[in-house]
Design a protein around this motif. Structure first.
Motif, short mmCIF file in Angstrom:
data_model
loop_
_atom_site.label_atom_id
_atom_site.label_comp_id
_atom_site.label_asym_id
_atom_site.label_seq_id
_atom_site.Cartn_x
_atom_site.Cartn_y
_atom_site.Cartn_z
N ALA A 1 -1.89 2.04 -14.49
CA ALA A 1 -2.42 0.07 -16.06
C ALA A 1 -3.24 0.25 -16.69
N ASP A 2 -4.69 1.10 -16.44
CA ASP A 2 -5.83 1.07 -16.82
C ASP A 2 -5.60 1.97 -17.82
N ASP B 1 0.83 -1.46 -0.23
CA ASP B 1 0.10 -0.51 0.29
C ASP B 1 1.01 1.44 0.02
N LEU C 1 -0.69 3.80 -4.93
CA LEU C 1 -1.90 2.91 -5.13
C LEU C 1 -2.53 4.01 -6.84
N SER C 2 -3.57 4.81 -6.20
CA SER C 2 -4.65 5.22 -7.24
C SER C 2 -4.52 5.13 -8.44
N LYS D 1 -2.96 2.51 -10.28
CA LYS D 1 -4.14 1.69 -10.37
C LYS D 1 -4.97 2.22 -12.13
N GLU D 2 -4.40 3.74 -11.85
CA GLU D 2 -5.51 4.19 -13.56
C GLU D 2 -4.44 4.38 -14.15
N HIS E 1 -2.23 -6.68 -11.16
CA HIS E 1 -3.88 -6.85 -9.78
C HIS E 1 -2.59 -6.13 -8.09
N PHE E 2 -2.97 -5.62 -7.87
CA PHE E 2 -3.27 -4.96 -7.21
C PHE E 2 -3.75 -5.16 -5.51
N ALA F 1 -4.66 -3.19 -17.05
CA ALA F 1 -5.18 -3.74 -15.96
C ALA F 1 -5.97 -4.72 -16.16
#
Length: 372
Positions: free
Chosen positions: A241-242, A230, A234-235, A238-239, A251-252, A247
């Protein structure tokens, strides 16, 4: 003797910390652990020593560290502290400043990776080098954990009678249970996939974005990347990766306490840090017989030889990681061969070995040093 053990933010009680506390107790010292426990995961009452909350942050310019400094001074006075063992960059800075102000000696400092590393911003690198050089003068034992830091520390002048050491990191359980898993593949429907894995705090230093880019350069959709950890990025990651179109292959997991079980389901371990002292997560991966894809950070090169136990990649070059991942993913035999080399070479970094190294340091500086 009352010993104050100073670190930064604490998320869990590591085996290495338990080993240190047990060793100090057997040497008949009373331990007080000063750290920021606000994000601690688990039952804090099970920590086997007295704890002292200090509102320490990793940002040296954060004004909260002024409060932490005052809290440390109060802890020293209220608990009749006679010696100090400092860890982490900011913990060791504040700890040693407080030790000097309060007349505490001996002071032991374990450097987990100097911040004036090659590639650091020039100005901040100069400031951190000057800070380390000045604070060395109120340090009785300076403990390093990789060769580059050891060589750099040889230029520092320690307090009279002070000594420089190099130990084998924080220590790990070299023998692991390979049979227990976390059920990761079943939970995420990843049976038959090649899994790359990082266990790291999700921040800018861990450089996870470069690995995301590398995964996007690997066309084989059977290759997935799993991140346990963490942190503030993190956020955003994730964006990212998308946007990179991966995405579905990244895998987080968030912060996990079952990393050892997760490693039993992994094929390739990846650590892309910009700065490392001597990564415990890499050593744990080695003990599980995994090949490693690592950045050029100092400590990584102390652990894994390029082309022998894995690959050392250009730290900020996604193509370098992509090529290493492709090679390992394509050959189960190569992964097994490199993993076995790692399993054999990590033995010297065992908890039992590190315990004996620290026993000598503690006996010299917490017992003999007082007698002198």
């Amino acid at each position: 003797m009352n010993v104050l053990y100073v670190t930064n933010q604490v998320f869990a009680l590591s085996k290495s910390n338990k080993m240190m506390f047990s060793l100090l107790e057997k040497l008949e010292h009373k331990v007080f652990w000063a750290a920021n426990f606000n994000s601690y995961v688990g039952d804090i009452s099970t920590i086997p020593c007295d704890i002292v909350q200090i509102d320490l942050t990793s940002n040296p310019l954060n004004k909260t560290n002024v409060k932490a400094y005052r809290q440390l001074c109060r802890a020293v006075a209220e608990n009749s502290i006679e010696a100090m063992h400092c860890h982490t960059p900011i913990g060791s800075l504040l700890g040693r400043v407080v030790a000097k102000k309060m007349g505490i000696a001996p002071v032991i400092y374990t450097a987990h990776g100097f911040l004036f590393f090659e590639g650091a911003p020039r100005v901040s690198g100069m400031v951190f080098r000057m800070e380390e050089s000045l604070l060395a003068r109120c340090t009785d034992a300076l403990v390093t954990i990789n060769e580059m830091d050891y060589q750099a520390a040889r230029k520092f002048k320690l307090r009279n009678g002070g000594r420089l050491y190099k130990v084998h990191g924080a220590g790990i359980e070299a023998q692991v249970d390979r049979g227990k898993t976390a059920g990761l593949r079943k939970a995420l429907s990843l049976e038959g996939k090649t899994l790359c894995f990082s266990a790291a705090r999700v921040d800018s230093n861990k450089n996870i974005e470069t690995v995301l880019k590398a995964i996007s350069l690997v066309p084989d959709r059977n290759i997935h990347y799993v991140v346990a950890g963490d942190g503030p990025d993190l956020s955003r990651l994730k964006e990212r990766a998308d946007r990179l179109g991966v995405a579905d292959r990244v895998h987080f997991l968030g912060y996990r306490l079952d990393v050892s079980e997760l490693l039993n389901e992994i094929d390739i371990f990846v650590l892309s840090s910009i700065r490392e002292g001597l990564s415990r997560s890499v050593m744990e991966a080695m003990s599980h017989g995994l090949p490693c894809v690592l950045s050029q950070a100092r400590g990584n090169q102390d652990l894994v030889a390029h082309g022998v136990g894995g690959y050392i990649c250009e730290t900020l070059n996604p193509q370098s990681y992509a090529e290493a991942i492709r090679r390992l993913a394509a050959s189960e035999g190569l992964r097994a061969k490199m993993g076995e080399r790692n399993r054999a070479s990590v033995e010297e970094f065992s908890l039992s070995n590190v315990r004996e190294e620290y026993r000598e340091i503690y006996e010299r500086h917490l017992v003999e040093g007082i007698r002198r």
